[in-house]
Design a protein around this motif. Structure first.
Motif, PDB file in Angstrom:
ATOM      1  N   ALA A   1      19.523 -18.321 -48.932  1.00 33.79           N
ATOM      2  CA  ALA A   1      20.983 -18.006 -49.678  1.00 33.79           C
ATOM      3  C   ALA A   1      20.750 -17.364 -51.000  1.00 33.79           C
ATOM      4  CB  ALA A   1      21.916 -18.988 -49.342  1.00 33.79           C
ATOM      5  N   ASP A   2      20.011 -18.234 -51.791  1.00 33.31           N
ATOM      6  CA  ASP A   2      19.852 -17.688 -53.009  1.00 33.31           C
ATOM      7  C   ASP A   2      19.484 -16.271 -53.263  1.00 33.31           C
ATOM      8  OD1 ASP A   2      21.179 -19.593 -54.070  1.00 33.31           O
ATOM      9  OD2 ASP A   2      19.321 -20.752 -54.719  1.00 33.31           O
ATOM     10  N   VAL A   3      18.077 -15.811 -52.028  1.00 34.83           N
ATOM     11  CA  VAL A   3      17.910 -14.243 -52.338  1.00 34.83           C
ATOM     12  C   VAL A   3      18.720 -13.364 -51.578  1.00 34.83           C
ATOM     13  CG1 VAL A   3      16.075 -12.802 -51.522  1.00 34.83           C
ATOM     14  CG2 VAL A   3      15.776 -15.161 -52.246  1.00 34.83           C
ATOM     15  N   ARG A   4      19.530 -13.870 -51.005  1.00 34.72           N
ATOM     16  CA  ARG A   4      20.652 -13.066 -50.091  1.00 34.72           C
ATOM     17  C   ARG A   4      21.388 -12.713 -51.265  1.00 34.72           C
ATOM     18  NH1 ARG A   4      19.032 -15.135 -45.250  1.00 34.72           N
ATOM     19  NH2 ARG A   4      20.520 -16.620 -45.556  1.00 34.72           N
ATOM     20  N   GLY A   5      22.144 -13.276 -51.748  1.00 35.10           N
ATOM     21  CA  GLY A   5      23.294 -13.377 -53.182  1.00 35.10           C
ATOM     22  C   GLY A   5      22.748 -13.013 -53.859  1.00 35.10           C
ATOM     23  N   GLY A   6      21.304 -12.834 -53.944  1.00 27.42           N
ATOM     24  CA  GLY A   6      21.434 -12.434 -55.726  1.00 27.42           C
ATOM     25  C   GLY A   6      21.018 -13.232 -57.029  1.00 27.42           C
ATOM     26  N   THR A   7      21.068 -13.890 -56.511  1.00 30.65           N
ATOM     27  CA  THR A   7      20.807 -15.358 -57.708  1.00 30.65           C
ATOM     28  C   THR A   7      19.980 -14.855 -57.899  1.00 30.65           C
ATOM     29  OG1 THR A   7      21.302 -17.520 -56.760  1.00 30.65           O
ATOM     30  CG2 THR A   7      23.106 -16.210 -57.512  1.00 30.65           C
ATOM     31  N   ALA A   8      17.982 -15.057 -56.987  1.00 29.56           N
ATOM     32  CA  ALA A   8      17.066 -15.054 -57.617  1.00 29.56           C
ATOM     33  C   ALA A   8      16.548 -13.523 -57.263  1.00 29.56           C
ATOM     34  CB  ALA A   8      16.844 -16.277 -56.041  1.00 29.56           C
TER      35      ALA A   8
ATOM     36  N   ALA B   1      13.362  -4.699 -64.429  1.00 31.25           N
ATOM     37  CA  ALA B   1      14.730  -3.950 -64.621  1.00 31.25           C
ATOM     38  C   ALA B   1      15.396  -2.923 -64.267  1.00 31.25           C
ATOM     39  CB  ALA B   1      13.450  -3.084 -66.137  1.00 31.25           C
ATOM     40  N   SER B   2      14.697  -2.388 -63.357  1.00 30.30           N
ATOM     41  CA  SER B   2      15.607  -1.524 -62.363  1.00 30.30           C
ATOM     42  C   SER B   2      16.426  -2.528 -61.113  1.00 30.30           C
ATOM     43  CB  SER B   2      14.320  -0.589 -61.417  1.00 30.30           C
ATOM     44  OG  SER B   2      13.991  -1.063 -60.662  1.00 30.30           O
ATOM     45  N   GLY B   3      16.807  -3.474 -61.522  1.00 30.58           N
ATOM     46  CA  GLY B   3      17.514  -4.062 -60.532  1.00 30.58           C
ATOM     47  C   GLY B   3      17.745  -4.791 -59.674  1.00 30.58           C
ATOM     48  N   GLY B   4      16.091  -4.360 -59.610  1.00 30.80           N
ATOM     49  CA  GLY B   4      15.380  -5.244 -57.974  1.00 30.80           C
ATOM     50  C   GLY B   4      15.042  -6.366 -57.582  1.00 30.80           C
ATOM     51  N   GLN B   5      14.942  -6.858 -56.519  1.00 27.34           N
ATOM     52  CA  GLN B   5      13.913  -7.718 -55.840  1.00 27.34           C
ATOM     53  C   GLN B   5      12.159  -7.995 -56.516  1.00 27.34           C
ATOM     54  OE1 GLN B   5      15.703  -9.589 -53.019  1.00 27.34           O
ATOM     55  NE2 GLN B   5      16.881 -11.006 -54.256  1.00 27.34           N
ATOM     56  N   VAL B   6      11.585  -9.110 -56.621  1.00 24.40           N
ATOM     57  CA  VAL B   6      10.297  -8.786 -56.456  1.00 24.40           C
ATOM     58  C   VAL B   6       9.557 -10.325 -55.660  1.00 24.40           C
ATOM     59  CG1 VAL B   6       8.050  -9.161 -57.672  1.00 24.40           C
ATOM     60  CG2 VAL B   6       9.751  -7.622 -58.801  1.00 24.40           C
ATOM     61  N   LEU B   7       8.401  -9.803 -54.552  1.00 22.27           N
ATOM     62  CA  LEU B   7       8.359 -10.951 -53.797  1.00 22.27           C
ATOM     63  C   LEU B   7       6.268 -11.249 -54.638  1.00 22.27           C
ATOM     64  CD1 LEU B   7       8.630 -11.129 -49.940  1.00 22.27           C
ATOM     65  CD2 LEU B   7       6.606 -11.380 -50.785  1.00 22.27           C
ATOM     66  N   VAL B   8       6.188 -12.248 -54.838  1.00 24.42           N
ATOM     67  CA  VAL B   8       5.048 -12.595 -55.162  1.00 24.42           C
ATOM     68  C   VAL B   8       4.343 -13.357 -53.936  1.00 24.42           C
ATOM     69  CG1 VAL B   8       3.391 -13.503 -57.049  1.00 24.42           C
ATOM     70  CG2 VAL B   8       5.634 -12.819 -57.721  1.00 24.42           C
ATOM     71  N   PHE B   9       3.458 -13.270 -53.278  1.00 21.85           N
ATOM     72  CA  PHE B   9       2.959 -13.996 -52.683  1.00 21.85           C
ATOM     73  C   PHE B   9       0.890 -14.521 -52.846  1.00 21.85           C
ATOM     74  CE2 PHE B   9       0.281 -13.932 -48.965  1.00 21.85           C
ATOM     75  CZ  PHE B   9      -0.006 -14.270 -48.435  1.00 21.85           C
ATOM     76  N   ILE B  10       1.103 -15.553 -52.653  1.00 18.25           N
ATOM     77  CA  ILE B  10      -0.534 -16.439 -52.424  1.00 18.25           C
ATOM     78  C   ILE B  10      -0.278 -17.425 -51.639  1.00 18.25           C
ATOM     79  CG2 ILE B  10       1.335 -17.576 -54.906  1.00 18.25           C
ATOM     80  CD1 ILE B  10      -1.429 -17.774 -55.817  1.00 18.25           C
ATOM     81  N   ASN B  11      -1.309 -17.740 -50.774  1.00 17.15           N
ATOM     82  CA  ASN B  11      -1.668 -18.060 -50.023  1.00 17.15           C
ATOM     83  C   ASN B  11      -1.810 -19.499 -50.184  1.00 17.15           C
ATOM     84  OD1 ASN B  11      -0.636 -18.792 -47.447  1.00 17.15           O
ATOM     85  ND2 ASN B  11      -2.451 -17.664 -46.313  1.00 17.15           N
ATOM     86  N   ARG B  12      -1.382 -19.833 -51.727  1.00 10.36           N
ATOM     87  CA  ARG B  12      -1.718 -22.154 -51.683  1.00 10.36           C
ATOM     88  C   ARG B  12      -0.791 -22.254 -52.451  1.00 10.36           C
ATOM     89  NH1 ARG B  12      -6.534 -20.443 -55.167  1.00 10.36           N
ATOM     90  NH2 ARG B  12      -7.762 -19.844 -53.813  1.00 10.36           N
ATOM     91  N   ARG B  13      -0.482 -23.239 -51.695  1.00  5.77           N
ATOM     92  CA  ARG B  13       0.684 -23.578 -52.052  1.00  5.77           C
ATOM     93  C   ARG B  13      -0.016 -25.470 -53.221  1.00  5.77           C
ATOM     94  NH1 ARG B  13       0.760 -28.853 -49.356  1.00  5.77           N
ATOM     95  NH2 ARG B  13      -0.129 -28.904 -48.553  1.00  5.77           N
ATOM     96  N   GLY B  14       1.248 -25.674 -54.206  1.00  3.42           N
ATOM     97  CA  GLY B  14       0.287 -26.314 -54.980  1.00  3.42           C
ATOM     98  C   GLY B  14       0.193 -25.621 -56.158  1.00  3.42           C
ATOM     99  N   TYR B  15      -0.746 -26.302 -57.780  1.00  3.29           N
ATOM    100  CA  TYR B  15      -0.397 -26.115 -58.691  1.00  3.29           C
ATOM    101  C   TYR B  15      -1.897 -25.143 -58.996  1.00  3.29           C
ATOM    102  CZ  TYR B  15      -0.227 -25.970 -63.756  1.00  3.29           C
ATOM    103  OH  TYR B  15       0.170 -25.027 -65.009  1.00  3.29           O
ATOM    104  N   ALA B  16      -2.568 -26.004 -58.929  1.00  3.87           N
ATOM    105  CA  ALA B  16      -4.232 -25.153 -58.987  1.00  3.87           C
ATOM    106  C   ALA B  16      -4.976 -25.828 -57.666  1.00  3.87           C
ATOM    107  CB  ALA B  16      -4.538 -25.089 -59.996  1.00  3.87           C
TER     108      ALA B  16
END
Ligand code: ADP
Ligand code: ZN
Ligand code: ZN
Length: 737
Positions: free
Chosen positions: A532-539, A422-437
């Motif tokens: 690039a999407d992250v740096r450009g702000g689209t993600a 809401a405050s216009g920032g970006q968020v990083l979510v770290f989870i050290n496991r790939r795949g769905y479950a």
């Protein structure tokens, strides 16, 4: 009759010694036979290419059994003497067969015996109009559009081999793009001596950076290892750049080792922009010819800087002036199979024999390096503050016990996420496991999908609709009903990046989101596009594994969420806690790198765990004090030296039998000061269909370990039980699983 010289040759083979040969039967070749030259030798029933490591006057092999070299392949040594020294040192220290060490040193193009000269590779790259072209304009020519996209993601251009790796008929599409004037072929050298964009001015160094640079430059012709201990964003890279520039100015070369080049396109761009000298970049994506080109250019002094991953530690340098290991704590510097060397440690050895400084830089020093600094073996240089306007992030533990969890996210974590967005920032979510479950379970009978070849659960990959084992190559279709009871009630338990992505997409349908892990970045150029999407702000939401923790600079990330820190707290590997702390600090380091302050939330079920508390309350070095005290009490590295003897076989018995015999052999050597632990089954006993066991050797003094290994290995090689197992020795193992 003058006796003939004996050539002591490293031949690719698992035997831990050199092989003696006589010179070939032609007088011309006799003169000037020197270490570092390649020879073709009879070996077993075949011919092999070996490297002369020494020339002696006599041999322990009876004269009538000595064989002759078939051909001398070089008129000059291909491997210069300092690198031969490194080969000898490494073969001795790691007790590894010298022939296999040489294989790690020589580029593949030279291992086969081809001449040490260059065929310049062709590559295709975009012209200026191609760079600005819109792939959308090629809707009727999808192959061309794809190719254009690939080339736009690869400013260095692509070779035929790289283009072919995408499959399909790429040549007609390429010809069409050339006809449009969008793509041009060039036969350039393999070196990245491009200097894109404007020359950037140097920012003035801050006081701590200035002091670090001055300390290294104070004695540029003397060996000294420096631990550049600087928080994330403190300007370590800036320090490397200044030092490299000085070194180049003095006509010398710098070697920079990085954990993984594909993950750090920004770092590479910065090197290119700031160092206006020919640069050789070595990574696993190079063709044999490209690698040879870079190798020879470095050896002959035609490049000022070599940047490379682990194996680049073996690149010869004509005039070394500086060695740098960036992110020295990273596990990627340790080769985990075959010749198990540490590129970081070998880099220090190289610097010592070249009498030049070496810098080990990181925000999260390994406990080994910190300990070396406290014992004054390394000199510690500290950058305690972020450079520029950024302030350090605020790290908090989030006790999630008894909280309702939504796909791995607790309500307070979600609130923080909403607030940050809401405050216009970006968020990083770290989870050290790939795949769905990480598990697929039957809700009726409790059946769990397991790998048939490993002691491990299969991981659910929803997008591909399959189950994958993360420890071997096993893949199978997702079960529809329970193979045990037939019920159609199979459920995916736990979270991986894919599931967190799906959950956040549902919750924030209007917010751009990228997932960065090994699965989502397999295609060439896809990582760059996502970044690039992250740096450009689209993600604005980034979800990912430890790939996210590596050196990226995301100025607008104001919140980092660490979802599963607990995995590192209770592991069979004594280094797991150290890894967890490093990951949390590195992830935290991605938040608040510019003007806006960053916040980091670490979800845990163990808020009272001493490691987590030390880390949160006293920072990384507080954690290290606690962890070092525990290592000292347990007699583990860095307070002891260890080696791990591993064995595996398709059946359960032979590995432990072999290790029992090995243990008896070690006891027979009569070496003192050595503790033998095991044999025990490996924590994951079965992997890829093989049963594994291990025997650990622990010694308080490194000299005692080396003395034991020197006597033990020759005896081990002769044990009859070796025939029934695959075995390996790991000196200074980084993973004990
Ligand atoms: P590290 O390698 O320690 O993570 P970097 O060298 O990437 O740090 O620097 C972090 C950021 O600070 C970069 O954007 C860099 O351009 C900037 N920076 C580094 N040194 C200075 C300086 N002396 N003055 C201003 N900005 C700097
Ligand atoms: Zn069932
Ligand atoms: Zn498996």
């Amino acid at each position: 009759l003058a006796t003939e010289p004996i050539l002591q040759v490293a031949v690719p083979s698992p035997v831990r010694r050199l092989f003696d040969y006589l010179p070939p039967n032609d007088d011309g070749a006799l003169r000037g036979l020197r270490p570092g030259m390649r020879v073709r030798v009879p070996f077993g029933g075949a011919h092999k290419v070996g490297l002369i490591l020494a020339v002696a006057t006599e041999s322990a092999v009876p004269a009538e059994r000595l064989r002759r070299v078939v051909a001398v392949l070089d008129s000059e040594p291909v491997v210069p003497e300092p690198l031969l020294d490194l080969v000898r040192w490494a073969a001795g220290y790691y007790h590894h067969p010298p022939g296999e060490v040489v294989e790690a040193v020589l580029p593949r193009a030279l291992r086969g015996g081809r001449p040490a000269t260059l065929r310049v590779p062709r590559r295709w790259r975009l012209t200026a109009s191609g760079a600005g072209a819109d792939p959308g304009a090629l809707r009727s020519a999808p192959r061309q559009a794809v190719l254009l996209g690939e080339l736009q993601a690869s400013p260095e251009g692509l070779t035929a081999r790289q283009l072919a790796s995408h499959g399909g008929a790429w040549r007609p599409a390429l010809r069409a793009l050339v006809a449009r004037g969008w793509v041009a072929m060039e036969e350039g050298p393999c070196l990245a001596d491009e200097h894109p964009g404007e020359e950037l001015p140097d920012p003035p160094l801050n006081r701590d950076q200035g002091a670090a640079v001055a300390a290294v430059l104070a004695a540029p012709d003397r060996f000294q290892a420096f631990l550049l201990d600087g928080v994330t964003g403190s300007g370590k890279t800036e320090v490397y750049l200044r030092l490299i520039r000085e070194v180049i100015g003095r006509g010398r070369q710098a070697l920079v080792l990085v954990p993984e080049i594909a993950l750090t396109p920004q770092l590479m761009a910065r090197f290119r922009q700031r160092l206006r000298v020919p640069l050789a970049i070595l990574h696993s994506g190079l063709s044999d010819q490209e690698r040879l080109c870079a190798w020879l250019a470095a050896r002959d002094g035609r490049v000022g800087v070599v940047v490379g991953t682990r194996s680049a530690v073996f690149v010869p340098l004509a005039r070394p002036g500086l060695f740098v290991v960036d992110e020295e704590h990273d596990l990627a510097f340790k080769q985990q199979d075959g010749f198990r060397y540490s590129a970081r440690d070998l880099c220090v050895v190289r610097a010592r024999s070249a009498s030049v400084p070496v810098i080990l830089g990181t925000a999260t020093p390994s406990l080994e390096s910190l300990y070396n600094a406290t014992r004054s073996r390394y000199r510690r240089l500290v950058l305690p503050e972020r450079a520029g306007p950024a302030t350090p992030p605020q790290v908090e533990l989030l006790d999630v016990r008894a909280l309702p969890m939504n796909d791995g996210l607790s309500p307070p974590a979600l609130r923080a996420l909403e607030h940050a967005l809401a405050s216009g920032g970006q968020v990083l979510v770290f989870i050290n496991r790939r795949g769905y479950a990480p598990t697929l379970t039957c809700h009726q009978c409790g059946w769990v999908a397991e790998c048939h070849r490993c002691d491990a659960h299969m991981v659910v990959h929803q997008a591909e609709s399959c189950l994958r084992c993360h420890h071997c190559t096993a893949v199978r279709a997702l079960d529809r009903s329970c193979p045990a009871c037939g019920a159609a009630d199979l459920r995916a338990f736990g979270q991986g990046t894919e599931r967190v992505e799906a959950a956040l997409r549902t919750r924030f349908p209007d917010v751009g989101l990228v997932r960065i892990d090994r699965d989502s970045t397999r295609r060439r150029g896809s990582l760059e596009r996502k970044l690039a999407d992250v740096r450009g702000g689209t993600a604005r939401i980034l979800i990912g594994t430890q790939m996210l923790a590596k050196g990226h600079h995301f100025p607008d990330v104001i919140l980092a969420l660490v979802l599963n820190a607990d995995a590192g707290l209770y592991s069979a590997d004594f280094r797991a806690g150290e890894r967890m702390a490093q990951l949390i600090v590195q992830v935290a380091g991605r938040a608040g790198r510019a003007e806006r302050p960053g916040r980091v939330l670490v979800q845990t079920h163990h808020p009272q765990h001493p490691y987590l508390r030390a880390l949160i309350l006293r920072g990384y070095h507080g954690f290290c004090d606690a962890a070092l005290a525990e290592r000292r009490a347990a007699g583990f590295p860095p307070f002891a030296a260890i080696a791990l003897l591993r064995a595996e076989a398709p059946r359960r018995g032979p590995p432990e039998d072999f290790l029992e015999q090995a243990r008896a052999c070690a006891e027979d050597t009569g070496c003192s000061g050595v503790e033998l632990c095991g044999p025990v089954p490996a924590p994951m006993e079965r992997r890829a269909g093989r049963f594994r066991a291990q025997l650990m050797v622990v010694t308080p003094l490194r000299g005692d370990l080396q003395r034991l290994l020197a006597r033990w290995l020759p005896a081990l090689e002769r044990l009859p039980a070796t025939r029934r197992v695959r075995w390996s020795l790991d000196v200074d193992p980084q993973e004990v699983l």
